[in-house]
Motif scaffolding. Structure first.
Motif, short mmCIF file in Angstrom:
data_model
loop_
_atom_site.label_atom_id
_atom_site.label_comp_id
_atom_site.label_asym_id
_atom_site.label_seq_id
_atom_site.Cartn_x
_atom_site.Cartn_y
_atom_site.Cartn_z
N VAL A 234 0.84 -1.19 0.00
CA VAL A 234 0.00 0.00 0.00
C VAL A 234 0.88 1.25 0.00
CG1 VAL A 234 -1.65 1.36 1.35
CG2 VAL A 234 -1.98 -1.11 1.09
N ALA A 235 1.93 1.25 0.83
CA ALA A 235 2.84 2.39 0.88
C ALA A 235 3.55 2.58 -0.46
CB ALA A 235 3.87 2.18 1.99
N ARG A 236 3.91 1.46 -1.11
CA ARG A 236 4.53 1.54 -2.43
C ARG A 236 3.55 2.14 -3.43
NH1 ARG A 236 6.37 -3.99 -4.78
NH2 ARG A 236 7.91 -3.81 -3.09
N GLY A 237 2.28 1.71 -3.33
CA GLY A 237 1.26 2.24 -4.22
C GLY A 237 1.11 3.75 -4.07
N VAL A 238 1.12 4.22 -2.85
CA VAL A 238 1.02 5.66 -2.60
C VAL A 238 2.20 6.39 -3.23
CG1 VAL A 238 1.09 7.45 -0.80
CG2 VAL A 238 -0.36 5.42 -0.50
N ARG A 239 3.40 5.84 -3.08
CA ARG A 239 4.60 6.49 -3.67
C ARG A 239 4.50 6.54 -5.19
NH1 ARG A 239 7.23 3.20 0.08
NH2 ARG A 239 8.04 1.83 -1.56
N ILE A 240 4.00 5.44 -5.79
CA ILE A 240 3.86 5.42 -7.25
C ILE A 240 2.89 6.50 -7.70
CG2 ILE A 240 3.01 4.09 -9.21
CD1 ILE A 240 4.03 1.57 -7.80
N ILE A 241 1.78 6.64 -7.01
CA ILE A 241 0.80 7.66 -7.37
C ILE A 241 1.42 9.05 -7.25
CG2 ILE A 241 -1.42 8.72 -6.74
CD1 ILE A 241 -2.23 5.86 -5.74
N MET A 242 2.17 9.27 -6.19
CA MET A 242 2.83 10.56 -6.00
C MET A 242 3.83 10.83 -7.13
SD MET A 242 3.48 10.30 -1.87
CE MET A 242 4.48 11.80 -1.79
N ASP A 243 4.60 9.81 -7.49
CA ASP A 243 5.61 9.98 -8.56
C ASP A 243 4.96 10.27 -9.90
OD1 ASP A 243 7.64 9.52 -6.77
OD2 ASP A 243 7.92 7.40 -7.33
N GLU A 244 3.86 9.58 -10.18
CA GLU A 244 3.23 9.68 -11.50
C GLU A 244 2.37 10.93 -11.66
OE1 GLU A 244 3.51 7.61 -14.27
OE2 GLU A 244 5.21 6.79 -13.16
N THR A 245 1.83 11.44 -10.56
CA THR A 245 0.88 12.56 -10.66
C THR A 245 1.39 13.87 -10.07
OG1 THR A 245 -0.18 12.07 -8.54
CG2 THR A 245 -1.03 10.92 -10.49
N GLY A 246 2.37 13.78 -9.16
CA GLY A 246 2.81 14.99 -8.46
C GLY A 246 1.95 15.31 -7.26
N ALA A 247 0.99 14.43 -6.96
CA ALA A 247 0.13 14.65 -5.80
C ALA A 247 0.91 14.50 -4.51
CB ALA A 247 -1.04 13.66 -5.82
N ASN A 248 0.42 15.16 -3.44
CA ASN A 248 1.08 14.96 -2.15
C ASN A 248 0.64 13.63 -1.54
OD1 ASN A 248 -1.46 15.37 -0.86
ND2 ASN A 248 -1.11 17.58 -0.75
N GLU A 249 1.25 13.28 -0.43
CA GLU A 249 0.99 11.96 0.16
C GLU A 249 -0.46 11.80 0.60
OE1 GLU A 249 2.72 8.98 3.67
OE2 GLU A 249 3.65 10.95 3.33
N GLU A 250 -1.03 12.86 1.17
CA GLU A 250 -2.41 12.76 1.64
C GLU A 250 -3.36 12.52 0.47
OE1 GLU A 250 -5.70 15.41 4.17
OE2 GLU A 250 -3.74 16.25 3.65
N THR A 251 -3.16 13.26 -0.61
CA THR A 251 -4.02 13.11 -1.78
C THR A 251 -3.86 11.73 -2.41
OG1 THR A 251 -3.94 15.48 -2.26
CG2 THR A 251 -4.55 14.01 -4.08
N ALA A 252 -2.60 11.30 -2.51
CA ALA A 252 -2.33 9.98 -3.10
C ALA A 252 -2.97 8.88 -2.27
CB ALA A 252 -0.83 9.76 -3.21
N THR A 253 -2.91 9.02 -0.96
CA THR A 253 -3.51 8.01 -0.07
C THR A 253 -5.03 7.97 -0.25
OG1 THR A 253 -1.75 8.33 1.56
CG2 THR A 253 -3.80 7.31 2.33
N HIS A 254 -5.66 9.12 -0.34
CA HIS A 254 -7.11 9.18 -0.55
C HIS A 254 -7.50 8.57 -1.90
CE1 HIS A 254 -7.93 11.22 3.11
NE2 HIS A 254 -7.49 12.43 2.75
N LEU A 255 -6.70 8.85 -2.92
CA LEU A 255 -6.97 8.29 -4.24
C LEU A 255 -6.91 6.77 -4.22
CD1 LEU A 255 -4.92 10.76 -6.48
CD2 LEU A 255 -7.37 10.29 -6.72
#
Length: 273
Positions: A234-255
Protein backbone atom coordinates in the motif's frame (compact mmCIF):
# COMPACT_ATOMS: atom_id res chain seq x y z
CA UNK A 1 29.24 -46.97 -28.16
CA UNK A 2 30.09 -44.38 -25.47
CA UNK A 3 27.15 -42.20 -24.46
CA UNK A 4 27.87 -38.48 -24.29
CA UNK A 5 27.64 -36.94 -20.83
CA UNK A 6 25.37 -33.90 -20.66
CA UNK A 7 27.06 -30.64 -19.70
CA UNK A 8 24.99 -30.47 -16.53
CA UNK A 9 26.33 -33.89 -15.50
CA UNK A 10 29.99 -33.22 -16.19
CA UNK A 11 32.42 -33.22 -13.29
CA UNK A 12 32.77 -30.00 -11.33
CA UNK A 13 35.62 -27.65 -12.18
CA UNK A 14 36.60 -27.89 -8.52
CA UNK A 15 38.02 -30.82 -6.57
CA UNK A 16 38.02 -31.67 -2.85
CA UNK A 17 35.07 -29.50 -1.93
CA UNK A 18 34.92 -31.21 1.45
CA UNK A 19 38.39 -29.89 2.24
CA UNK A 20 37.65 -26.25 1.44
CA UNK A 21 37.10 -23.59 4.08
CA UNK A 22 33.76 -21.81 4.22
CA UNK A 23 35.34 -18.76 2.58
CA UNK A 24 36.75 -20.89 -0.24
CA UNK A 25 33.39 -22.56 -0.81
CA UNK A 26 31.52 -19.28 -1.00
CA UNK A 27 34.14 -17.62 -3.21
CA UNK A 28 34.22 -20.52 -5.64
CA UNK A 29 30.44 -20.89 -5.83
CA UNK A 30 30.21 -17.18 -6.56
CA UNK A 31 32.89 -17.48 -9.25
CA UNK A 32 30.88 -20.23 -10.96
CA UNK A 33 27.64 -18.26 -10.67
CA UNK A 34 29.15 -15.36 -12.60
CA UNK A 35 29.11 -17.46 -15.74
CA UNK A 36 25.33 -17.86 -15.69
CA UNK A 37 24.22 -14.39 -16.89
CA UNK A 38 26.73 -14.64 -19.74
CA UNK A 39 25.19 -17.95 -20.80
CA UNK A 40 21.71 -16.43 -20.61
CA UNK A 41 22.84 -13.49 -22.73
CA UNK A 42 23.72 -15.85 -25.57
CA UNK A 43 20.16 -17.17 -25.52
CA UNK A 44 18.44 -13.77 -25.82
CA UNK A 45 17.48 -14.29 -29.50
CA UNK A 46 15.76 -17.56 -28.54
CA UNK A 47 14.04 -15.93 -25.56
CA UNK A 48 12.86 -13.06 -27.77
CA UNK A 49 11.18 -15.40 -30.25
CA UNK A 50 9.27 -17.18 -27.50
CA UNK A 51 8.21 -13.90 -25.88
CA UNK A 52 6.83 -12.60 -29.19
CA UNK A 53 4.84 -15.79 -29.79
CA UNK A 54 3.52 -15.83 -26.23
CA UNK A 55 2.39 -12.20 -26.36
CA UNK A 56 0.54 -12.86 -29.62
CA UNK A 57 -1.28 -15.85 -28.15
CA UNK A 58 -2.12 -14.14 -24.85
CA UNK A 59 -3.49 -11.08 -26.64
CA UNK A 60 -5.84 -13.49 -28.40
CA UNK A 61 -7.05 -14.89 -25.07
CA UNK A 62 -4.47 -17.63 -24.53
CA UNK A 63 -2.61 -18.62 -21.40
CA UNK A 64 0.99 -19.54 -20.57
CA UNK A 65 1.67 -22.94 -19.00
CA UNK A 66 4.94 -24.15 -17.48
CA UNK A 67 5.54 -27.88 -17.07
CA UNK A 68 8.52 -29.39 -15.28
CA UNK A 69 9.77 -31.79 -12.64
CA UNK A 70 11.77 -31.28 -9.46
CA UNK A 71 13.63 -27.98 -9.24
CA UNK A 72 12.55 -27.01 -12.75
CA UNK A 73 8.88 -27.58 -11.95
CA UNK A 74 9.16 -25.61 -8.72
CA UNK A 75 10.76 -22.68 -10.53
CA UNK A 76 7.88 -22.62 -13.02
CA UNK A 77 5.33 -22.61 -10.21
CA UNK A 78 7.24 -19.83 -8.43
CA UNK A 79 7.25 -17.64 -11.52
CA UNK A 80 3.59 -18.29 -12.27
CA UNK A 81 2.50 -17.64 -8.69
CA UNK A 82 4.28 -14.28 -8.53
CA UNK A 83 2.66 -12.79 -11.64
CA UNK A 84 -0.83 -12.09 -10.17
CA UNK A 85 0.44 -10.07 -7.17
CA UNK A 86 3.08 -8.29 -9.25
CA UNK A 87 1.03 -7.48 -12.34
CA UNK A 88 -2.55 -7.80 -11.12
CA UNK A 89 -3.42 -10.50 -13.64
CA UNK A 90 -5.85 -13.40 -13.05
CA UNK A 91 -4.36 -16.51 -11.49
CA UNK A 92 -5.19 -18.54 -14.59
CA UNK A 93 -3.15 -16.44 -17.01
CA UNK A 94 0.14 -18.16 -16.15
CA UNK A 95 -0.02 -21.64 -14.64
CA UNK A 96 2.84 -23.81 -13.38
CA UNK A 97 2.51 -27.60 -13.25
CA UNK A 98 4.93 -30.04 -11.64
CA UNK A 99 5.33 -33.78 -12.12
CA UNK A 100 3.77 -35.52 -9.12
CA UNK A 101 1.26 -32.75 -8.42
CA UNK A 102 1.28 -30.10 -5.72
CA UNK A 103 2.75 -32.45 -3.12
CA UNK A 104 5.94 -32.48 -5.23
CA UNK A 105 6.43 -28.76 -4.59
CA UNK A 106 7.73 -29.60 -1.12
CA UNK A 107 8.62 -33.28 -1.33
CA UNK A 108 10.05 -35.29 -4.22
CA UNK A 109 7.62 -37.81 -5.70
CA UNK A 110 9.54 -40.88 -6.85
CA UNK A 111 9.60 -41.52 -10.61
CA UNK A 112 6.88 -38.91 -11.30
CA UNK A 113 9.07 -37.27 -13.93
CA UNK A 114 9.38 -40.56 -15.82
CA UNK A 115 5.69 -40.65 -16.79
CA UNK A 116 5.47 -39.38 -20.35
CA UNK A 117 1.66 -39.34 -20.37
CA UNK A 118 0.89 -37.41 -17.20
CA UNK A 119 1.76 -33.86 -18.27
CA UNK A 120 -0.93 -33.76 -20.93
CA UNK A 121 -3.45 -35.20 -18.45
CA UNK A 122 -2.48 -32.41 -16.04
CA UNK A 123 -2.88 -29.80 -18.77
CA UNK A 124 -6.27 -31.17 -19.83
CA UNK A 125 -7.60 -30.42 -16.34
CA UNK A 126 -7.24 -26.74 -17.28
CA UNK A 127 -9.08 -27.05 -20.58
CA UNK A 128 -5.88 -26.62 -22.58
CA UNK A 129 -6.51 -25.41 -26.15
CA UNK A 130 -4.73 -24.11 -29.23
CA UNK A 131 -4.72 -20.51 -27.95
CA UNK A 132 -2.37 -21.52 -25.15
CA UNK A 133 1.43 -21.73 -24.93
CA UNK A 134 3.24 -24.58 -23.14
CA UNK A 135 6.84 -24.14 -21.98
CA UNK A 136 8.73 -27.19 -20.74
CA UNK A 137 11.41 -26.55 -18.12
CA UNK A 138 14.11 -29.18 -17.64
CA UNK A 139 17.79 -28.70 -16.90
CA UNK A 140 18.69 -32.05 -18.45
CA UNK A 141 16.49 -31.56 -21.49
CA UNK A 142 15.41 -35.18 -21.32
CA UNK A 143 12.62 -35.40 -18.72
CA UNK A 144 9.86 -37.75 -20.04
CA UNK A 145 7.09 -35.79 -18.27
CA UNK A 146 8.09 -32.68 -20.21
CA UNK A 147 8.77 -34.42 -23.52
CA UNK A 148 5.38 -36.12 -23.48
CA UNK A 149 3.58 -32.91 -22.62
CA UNK A 150 5.25 -30.94 -25.40
CA UNK A 151 4.65 -33.68 -27.96
CA UNK A 152 0.92 -33.75 -27.19
CA UNK A 153 0.78 -29.96 -27.21
CA UNK A 154 2.36 -29.94 -30.69
CA UNK A 155 -0.12 -32.55 -31.89
CA UNK A 156 -2.99 -30.38 -30.67
CA UNK A 157 -1.80 -27.22 -32.40
CA UNK A 158 -0.33 -25.34 -29.45
CA UNK A 159 2.79 -23.17 -29.42
CA UNK A 160 5.54 -24.91 -27.45
CA UNK A 161 8.80 -23.69 -25.96
CA UNK A 162 11.36 -24.95 -23.49
CA UNK A 163 14.13 -23.86 -21.14
CA UNK A 164 16.97 -26.40 -21.00
CA UNK A 165 20.61 -26.33 -19.95
CA UNK A 166 22.14 -28.91 -22.31
CA UNK A 167 22.72 -28.49 -26.02
CA UNK A 168 20.93 -30.68 -28.57
CA UNK A 169 18.55 -32.19 -26.04
CA UNK A 170 15.42 -34.24 -26.83
CA UNK A 171 13.20 -31.54 -25.33
CA UNK A 172 14.78 -28.82 -27.49
CA UNK A 173 14.12 -31.03 -30.51
CA UNK A 174 10.43 -31.29 -29.60
CA UNK A 175 9.83 -27.63 -28.67
CA UNK A 176 9.01 -25.22 -31.46
CA UNK A 177 10.77 -22.36 -29.66
CA UNK A 178 13.62 -23.84 -27.60
CA UNK A 179 15.74 -21.80 -25.20
CA UNK A 180 19.09 -23.44 -24.48
CA UNK A 181 21.24 -21.92 -21.73
CA UNK A 182 24.51 -23.84 -21.42
CA UNK A 183 25.90 -22.76 -18.07
CA UNK A 184 28.47 -25.56 -17.78
CA UNK A 185 29.22 -28.08 -15.02
CA UNK A 186 27.81 -27.52 -11.56
CA UNK A 187 29.96 -26.66 -8.52
CA UNK A 188 28.68 -29.84 -6.90
CA UNK A 189 28.73 -32.31 -9.77
CA UNK A 190 25.24 -32.79 -11.21
CA UNK A 191 23.47 -30.51 -8.72
CA UNK A 192 21.31 -28.66 -11.22
CA UNK A 193 19.50 -26.71 -8.52
CA UNK A 194 22.58 -24.49 -8.60
CA UNK A 195 23.78 -22.90 -11.89
CA UNK A 196 21.14 -24.55 -14.08
CA UNK A 197 18.42 -23.51 -11.63
CA UNK A 198 19.75 -19.96 -11.55
CA UNK A 199 19.81 -19.87 -15.36
CA UNK A 200 16.22 -21.10 -15.56
CA UNK A 201 15.08 -18.53 -12.98
CA UNK A 202 16.74 -15.72 -14.94
CA UNK A 203 15.07 -16.82 -18.17
CA UNK A 204 11.69 -17.14 -16.48
CA UNK A 205 12.09 -13.62 -15.07
CA UNK A 206 12.82 -12.34 -18.57
CA UNK A 207 10.02 -14.28 -20.20
CA UNK A 208 7.13 -13.47 -17.88
CA UNK A 209 8.20 -9.87 -17.18
CA UNK A 210 8.63 -9.06 -20.86
CA UNK A 211 5.28 -10.66 -21.67
CA UNK A 212 3.51 -8.72 -18.93
CA UNK A 213 5.06 -5.42 -20.03
CA UNK A 214 4.07 -6.12 -23.64
CA UNK A 215 0.52 -6.81 -22.43
CA UNK A 216 0.41 -3.36 -20.81
CA UNK A 217 0.70 -4.43 -17.17
CA UNK A 218 3.47 -1.89 -16.38
CA UNK A 219 3.35 1.91 -16.71
CA UNK A 220 6.78 3.46 -17.24
CA UNK A 221 8.71 1.27 -14.84
CA UNK A 222 5.99 0.96 -12.21
CA UNK A 223 3.80 -1.97 -11.11
CA UNK A 224 0.57 -0.01 -11.40
CA UNK A 225 -1.62 -3.14 -11.36
CA UNK A 226 0.00 -4.85 -8.36
CA UNK A 227 -2.20 -6.34 -5.65
CA UNK A 228 -2.27 -4.24 -2.47
CA UNK A 229 -2.08 -7.20 -0.10
CA UNK A 230 -0.06 -5.71 2.77
CA UNK A 231 0.98 -2.39 4.30
CA UNK A 232 4.32 -2.35 2.47
CA UNK A 233 2.59 -2.64 -0.91
CA UNK A 234 0.00 0.00 0.00
CA UNK A 235 2.84 2.39 0.88
CA UNK A 236 4.53 1.54 -2.43
CA UNK A 237 1.26 2.24 -4.22
CA UNK A 238 1.02 5.66 -2.60
CA UNK A 239 4.60 6.49 -3.67
CA UNK A 240 3.86 5.42 -7.25
CA UNK A 241 0.80 7.66 -7.37
CA UNK A 242 2.83 10.56 -6.00
CA UNK A 243 5.61 9.98 -8.56
CA UNK A 244 3.23 9.68 -11.50
CA UNK A 245 0.88 12.56 -10.66
CA UNK A 246 2.81 14.99 -8.46
CA UNK A 247 0.13 14.65 -5.80
CA UNK A 248 1.08 14.96 -2.15
CA UNK A 249 0.99 11.96 0.16
CA UNK A 250 -2.41 12.76 1.64
CA UNK A 251 -4.02 13.11 -1.78
CA UNK A 252 -2.33 9.98 -3.10
CA UNK A 253 -3.51 8.01 -0.07
CA UNK A 254 -7.11 9.18 -0.55
CA UNK A 255 -6.97 8.29 -4.24
CA UNK A 256 -5.75 4.81 -3.49
CA UNK A 257 -8.41 4.30 -0.84
CA UNK A 258 -11.11 5.54 -3.23
CA UNK A 259 -10.15 3.50 -6.28
CA UNK A 260 -8.37 0.53 -4.67
CA UNK A 261 -5.95 0.30 -7.58
CA UNK A 262 -2.83 2.28 -8.44
CA UNK A 263 -3.57 2.52 -12.16
CA UNK A 264 -7.14 3.71 -11.61
CA UNK A 265 -5.98 6.22 -9.00
CA UNK A 266 -3.48 7.72 -11.46
CA UNK A 267 -6.02 7.79 -14.29
CA UNK A 268 -8.57 9.55 -12.11
CA UNK A 269 -6.24 12.10 -10.58
CA UNK A 270 -7.15 15.73 -10.93
CA UNK A 271 -4.86 18.52 -9.80
CA UNK A 272 -7.85 20.14 -8.14
CA UNK A 273 -8.11 17.42 -5.50
Amino acid sequence: MIKMINTTEKESNYQDLDKMSVHELLTNINAEDRSVPLAVEKAIPQIERLVVETVTKMKAGGRLFYIGAGTSGRLGILDASECPPTFGVPFDWIIGLIAGGDIAIRKAVEFAEDDGEQAWKDLEEYGINDKDVVVGIAASGSTPYVIGGLEKANQNGLITGCIVCNGGSPIAEVAQFPIEVIAGPEFVTGSTRMKAGTAQKLVLNMLSTSVMIQLGRVKGNKMVDMQLSNHKLVARGVRIIMDETGANEETATHLLEEFGNVRKAIENYSGNR
